[in-house]
Design an enzyme around this catalytic site. Structure first.
Site, PDB file in Angstrom:
ATOM      1  N   ALA A 279      73.359 -30.275  -7.175  1.00  0.00           N
ATOM      2  CA  ALA A 279      73.349 -29.151  -6.239  1.00  0.00           C
ATOM      3  C   ALA A 279      72.546 -29.505  -4.989  1.00  0.00           C
ATOM      4  CB  ALA A 279      72.765 -27.923  -6.903  1.00  0.00           C
TER       5      ALA A 279
ATOM      6  N   ASN B 122      68.279 -31.625 -14.604  1.00  0.00           N
ATOM      7  CA  ASN B 122      67.589 -31.206 -13.394  1.00  0.00           C
ATOM      8  C   ASN B 122      67.944 -29.774 -13.024  1.00  0.00           C
ATOM      9  OD1 ASN B 122      66.384 -30.958 -10.905  1.00  0.00           O
ATOM     10  ND2 ASN B 122      67.101 -32.909 -10.112  1.00  0.00           N
ATOM     11  N   ASP B 123      69.116 -29.575 -12.427  1.00  0.00           N
ATOM     12  CA  ASP B 123      69.471 -28.247 -11.934  1.00  0.00           C
ATOM     13  C   ASP B 123      69.427 -27.167 -13.013  1.00  0.00           C
ATOM     14  OD1 ASP B 123      69.865 -29.275  -9.436  1.00  0.00           O
ATOM     15  OD2 ASP B 123      72.005 -29.617  -9.723  1.00  0.00           O
ATOM     16  N   VAL B 124      69.772 -27.529 -14.236  1.00  0.00           N
ATOM     17  CA  VAL B 124      69.838 -26.518 -15.301  1.00  0.00           C
ATOM     18  C   VAL B 124      68.455 -26.037 -15.726  1.00  0.00           C
ATOM     19  CG1 VAL B 124      72.047 -27.344 -16.177  1.00  0.00           C
ATOM     20  CG2 VAL B 124      69.934 -28.217 -17.180  1.00  0.00           C
ATOM     21  N   THR B 125      67.386 -26.673 -15.190  1.00  0.00           N
ATOM     22  CA  THR B 125      66.026 -26.230 -15.506  1.00  0.00           C
ATOM     23  C   THR B 125      65.320 -25.674 -14.278  1.00  0.00           C
ATOM     24  OG1 THR B 125      65.070 -28.390 -14.953  1.00  0.00           O
ATOM     25  CG2 THR B 125      65.819 -28.079 -17.216  1.00  0.00           C
TER      26      THR B 125
END
Lengths: 104, 471
Positions: free
Chosen positions: B436, B396-399
């Site tokens: 996050a 999720n957050d890494v994209t």
């Protein structure tokens, strides 16, 4: 301050500096194995377990010596084994590839 | 110095050199395994030396031998079996467990030597200060690492655990630790002083780790690892053994740097992490309150199979959800089905994908994913423009493209440019945010489709569907 304490303190401080220096930027890929490898190194506490076992002379101390030996052995034996397993996965691939290439 | 002391000191020095060189070699993938081997050789030398030393000195009695050998044998058996059997997804909690017992052993040594002085013996500061530091730091890492193990393995809830009055309790415990320090250093030995120090440090370890969320655990494990190094170094002061001081200080310092680098890779600061209350870990399991917004397009396994079967270039983006669902076998199978039909498959691996930095590489290597298919962030990002289908699995957050903009929690975090590929398929259990806590606009983009499923089950369905179109 005794001479012995000063020597130990000097060794301690210099080893800290070596630790800071030796650990420059490392790739994220290796951070987990590195943590595990460092974890195995503090398994050196097993040496301390031998030292206290040699001094034990009554039951409370035998029990502490047993606990120390058990804890430290788990740390050092498990630590090196699991680190080696993790790192083995990285170098198995290129090696297998090399063999394949050799066959062709 | 007797001859024995001279020889043993020299061998300890050699083993210390092995640790330093070993750590140095572990910084590069090519030499890492040999580095660990070299450090193991150093350990072997140190153990042989201490065995010879205690035999020659002859102070150990027969019961001493029995408890020593029994403890070592059980410990080695337990450690090696655990290390061999553990699935690669569970490695983080195992490292944390090994760290806990290391801290425990250091604390035991401090307690032993303190008690050995006998009740009422006068102490010098040169002895009592290292004993105190050894017991307290060892105690904190013991209980703290056990909680971290529990959180990572799901035995302790991953969400931050806080309760009213926690701050006050923390202050009381810290004061109690300082009081125990005062007693231990300012007066003669008393068994209760060291028990107070141990008990309070164990409680402090719990209080420190419980409020921290599961996703931040890796950084905490690394920090506690550095702590254990210091505890071992102080144990070295207590028993006057220099190899413990050198190796302990080395791990203490190197572990601190590693902790900072890990926190950096996760776009978090160590201070923030320790403040706690952030990062729910398995946030994907959260409530049904995360309703699916209308602008999100849902898709089916069948449709994904069709898209994949007609793609030329496929990029797989594995994340925490894939590691948590242990779906690495399924993803490797899907990739194999596709590559067998001549479709290019690569993996875009974010540095913090998985449960720890670098953990995803280990997981994929374990299921025989070819090394050259694993693309790191810098390699992967230019490839997205030519990617037909990006398959985001439990990431999720890494994209999140918001990271490129300023003014939000993840601003500036390095991300994978998944949104640049022609089509994006996201496999995720729900619309919940990543740790996050930021919404991800990628999910509502025109070329994005969502497939709500557990990673393992979803991939099995996709594999079945894809095979059907490829045959």
């Amino acid at each position: 301050m005794s001479e012995e304490l000063f020597t130990n303190l000097a060794i301690f401080v210099l080893s800290l500096l070596v630790g800071f220096e030796v650990m420059s930027k490392i790739p994220a890929t290796l951070q987990t194995p590195m943590m595990s490898g460092a974890n195995a190194i503090h398994g050196v506490v097993v040496v301390g377990a031998f030292v206290i076992a040699a001094e034990a002379n009554s039951w409370p101390f035998y029990i502490l010596a047993f606990l120390g030996a058990f804890f430290a052995a788990v740390n050092v034996a498990g630590g090196y084994t699991v680190t080696d397993r993790m790192l083995g996965m990285f170098d198995r691939k290129p090696a297998a590839k090399q063999e394949e290439a050799d066959h062709k | 110095m007797s001859a024995l002391q001279t020889v043993s000191s020299l061998i300890y020095l050699i083993s210390a050199v092995c640790y330093v060189l070993g750590v140095h070699m572990m910084r590069s993938p090519k030499t890492a395994r040999h580095g660990n081997g070299l450090s193991a050789v150093g350990m072997f030398l140190a153990v042989i030396t201490i065995i010879v030393t205690i035999i020659v000195e002859g102070t150990i009695d027969s019961v001493g031998w029995i408890v020593l050998i029994l403890g070592l044998a059980l410990g080695i058996l337990y450690g090696v079996v655990k290390a061999r059997k553990v699935p690669m997804t569970d490695v983080p909690q195992l490292v944390s467990l090994f760290n806990a017992v290391g801290g425990g052993a250091a604390a035991v040594i401090g307690i032993f030597d303190y008690l050995l002085k006998g009740d009422g013996a006068a102490l010098s500061l040169a002895f009592s200060l290292p004993v105190f530091l050894d017991v307290v730091i060892g105690g904190i890492t013991f209980s703290g690492s056990l909680i971290a193990t529990g959180k990572l393995s799901g035995k302790v809830p991953g969400k931050p655990i806080t309760f009213p009055g926690a701050r006050l309790l923390n202050i009381i415990v810290v004061i109690a630790i300082l009081v125990s320090a005062w007693f231990m250093m300012a007066s003669t030995t008393n068994v209760w002083y060291v028990i107070l120090a141990l008990a309070m440090s164990l409680i402090f370890g719990l209080l420190m780790t419980l409020p921290i969320g599961g996703a931040d655990m890796p950084v905490v494990v690394s920090l506690l690892n550095a702590f254990t190094g210091l505890a071992v170094a102080f144990a070295g002061f207590v028993i006057n053994n220099q190899v413990l001081i050198i190796a302990g200080a080395l791990v203490g310092a190197a572990g601190t740097i590693l902790t900072l680098q890990m926190a950096d890779a996760m776009n978090r600061s160590v201070a923030n992490i320790l403040a706690g209350g952030f990062g729910t870990g398995d946030s994907d399991t959260s409530s049904a309150a995360d309703a699916v917004p209308v602008d999100v397009k849902e898709t089916s396994a069948d449709d994904i199979g069709l898209q994949l079967a007609y793609a030329h270039n496929v990029m797989i983006v594995p994340g925490y959800g894939l590691a948590a669902a242990q779906a690495q076998h399924e993803v490797a199978e899907l990739a194999k089905v596709l590559t067998d039909k001549g479709i290019n498959v690569d993996y875009a691996i974010h540095p913090v994908a998985g449960r720890m930095p670098g953990h995803m590489n280990v997981l994929l290597a374990d299921v025989n994913v070819p090394y050259e298919q694993m693309k790191q962030l810098d390699e992967a990002n230019p490839m997205f423009e030519n990617t037909d289908v990006s398959l985001v699995i439990g990431a999720n957050d890494v994209t999140n493209p918001l990271a490129r903009e300023s003014g939000n929690e993840i601003s500036g975090m390095p991300i994978l440019d998944v949104d640049k590929s022609k089509s994006v398929v996201v496999i995720k259990r729900s619309m919940s945010t990543g740790y996050a806590g930021v919404q991800n606009p990628l999910f509502s983009m025109d070329n994005t489709q969502m497939f709500f499923s557990d990673a393992k089950k979803g991939l099995q369905d996709i594999v079945a569907a894809t095979k059907q179109y490829l045959e």
